[in-house]
Design a protein around this motif. Structure first.
Motif: not given
Length: 498
Positions: A393-410
């Motif tokens: 959207g308006i000046c949309g962005f996604r801040y710094y992260h990695t694509d790895n899943l937390e263990s509880q989400d795997q």
């Protein structure tokens, strides 16, 4: 009337589920285009409304002109005027009949149906307070990430590129007030200064005051309050000295500032702070040695006759960019499927996603796109049929992260995300770069290309060097299509190495 509104909206090409399309409208450029059509509908209704008012005024003025011509004769000698039988008859008939009709005309309120249409349209799709806050935060992010000055933003000058767009005093006031509420005083001062510079009383004064409830004294009061809080009392006094005669409230405000003292004692943390590019969004990737462009033709038999164009961006960790690997027909299909399904992520504190919407779609694992991904990665796609579509959207962005899943989400069947494949579905006019912070690597969106990297090393451990972000879009609409291939389905296609 609702039926009439629905018919009118349909004639404008607006979908029946307009209220759903405009939820969180600032978070998706694709979703905002319906607001453009909605305002066009409002303008059409207002044009009809003003035409009806003008017609009423023309009728009244025509009658007024006729009776005023008679009045010029009758007021000099009323008795002599009515002594003539034609004048007397005309006077009695006008008062008996014409003035009754004029009274009814004056009581009639033209354009009520136009007003009702606008009211109904606003009920359906008016942006909310949250939408306005999202839009404000987008502009502030633009200023923060790219070190843009409010005076330049207001003129439509973005990163040296002049656009046919600008902000008004009211726009700048809204941004300044928001910055003040967020305690971003340095930004607030610049936006207040820009609002003052843009204000023209001859051009804006009447409509701002009478229609929008604008108060010049409120603008200066907010501006000087920030100046005083930061120790710029002399600056505040000098500012008010030049405008105090315009408004009694400004004169009183100048008097109060004078009594505080005219000596500047600026807050040193406020005046000496230096901006630097902590996000890497302005960074240009350096040319790297031992990298290459080549044709990939070994992962399947098909590639022997139709190889894929590959650009190697990093060897360790492995990051490559494939060119021309998603076609216009596939892009159109994905956008058409996902547009009604785009939803905003949850509004949570310290969220990674800002002003974007996403949707998930599934493709049969035998689809051409999935088979192409298999050719690109050499990995099995059977268990990972989902894609994620993002529209910013308006000046949309996604801040710094990695694509790895937390263990509880795997899950036991899939495990962590092994490989990320991100397709760029359009070019972006300005901004929107994809940045790997620790690798000093910046990738600009190119329509039809796909960025591929592996989130796990050969020991199946996360690689922290792959911390990445999607920088704010300055101008344009950014569409991406992302697929994640998980580790455990690749047990046999990609065995671990010692």
């Amino acid at each position: 009337m609702l039926m009439i509104l629905s018919i009118c909206l349909t004639s404008l090409g607006l979908p029946g589920g307009l209220s759903e399309m405009t939820i969180d409208s600032a978070k998706s450029i694709a979703g905002m285009k319906w607001l453009v059509d909605m305002e066009g509908f409002f303008i059409s209704e207002m044009e009809s409304y003003t035409a009806a008012l003008k017609n009423k005024i023309d009728e009244i003025e025509s009658f007024l002109q006729e009776v005023q011509s008679k009045r010029e004769i009758s007021r000099r000698n009323p008795e002599e005027f009515v002594a003539h039988p034609l004048n007397a008859f005309s006077l009695i008939r006008r008062l008996h009949e014409d003035w009754t009709q004029i009274e009814l005309l004056m009581l009639n309120q033209p354009g009520l149906e136009n007003l009702e249409s606008i009211e109904n349209g606003l009920d359906v799709a008016q942006p909310t307070d949250e939408d306005l806050n999202d839009a404000i935060n987008g502009i502030i992010s633009l200023q923060e990430f790219y070190n843009l000055q409010p005076s330049d933003i207001a003129k439509g000058l973005l990163m040296g590129q002049q656009y046919n767009a600008s902000l008004t005093t009211l726009n700048c006031m809204a941004l300044a007030n928001a910055c003040q509420s967020y305690n971003f005083d340095k930004y607030a001062l610049k936006w207040y200064k820009t609002a003052v510079e843009l204000y023209d009383d001859d051009r804006d004064g009447l409509i701002y005051r009478e229609v929008f409830g604008f108060s010049l004294s409120d603008l200066y009061k907010n501006y000087t309050s920030v100046l005083i809080r930061k120790g710029f009392r002399k600056t505040a006094f000098n500012l008010l000295r030049d405008v105090a005669d315009l408004d009694a409230n400004l004169w009183t405000l100048r008097k109060d500032v004078y009594e505080m003292g005219k000596i500047d004692v600026p807050d040193p943390t406020f005046t000496k702070s230096t901006w630097f590019d902590v996000t890497g969004c302005l960074r240009v990737s350096h040319t790297r040695k031992n990298l290459s462009c080549h044709y990939e033709k070994h992962t399947s038999d098909l590639l022997r006759i139709a190889p894929l164009k590959v650009e190697t961006l990093s060897l360790k960790p492995h990051i490559v960019l494939y060119h021309d690997v998603i076609y216009d027909s596939e892009i159109s299909k994905v956008k058409n499927i996902s547009l009604p399904s785009l939803k905003s992520p949850l509004r949570i504190l310290h969220a990674e996603d800002h002003n974007l919407k996403l949707a998930k779609i599934s493709e049969d694992y035998h689809s051409p796109l999935n088979l192409r991904i298999k050719d690109m990665t050499g990995e099995d796609v059977k268990e990972d049929t989902d894609f994620q579509i993002d529209n910013y959207g308006i000046c949309g962005f996604r801040y710094y992260h990695t694509d790895n899943l937390e263990s509880q989400d795997q899950t036991a069947e899939l495990g962590d995300r092994l490989t990320s494949i991100m397709f760029f579905m359009n070019d972006v006019a300005q901004g929107g770069a994809f940045v790997f912070l620790h690798l000093n690597l910046t990738i600009w969106p190119q329509k039809g290309s796909a960025l591929v990297w592996r989130n796990l090393d050969h020991r199946m451990q996360p690689n922290e060097d792959l911390l990445h972000a999607s920088c704010p879009v300055i101008v344009g609409s950014k569409w991406t299509l992302t697929k994640w291939l998980h580790e455990r389905p690749q047990m046999f296609s990609r065995p671990c190495k010692k």
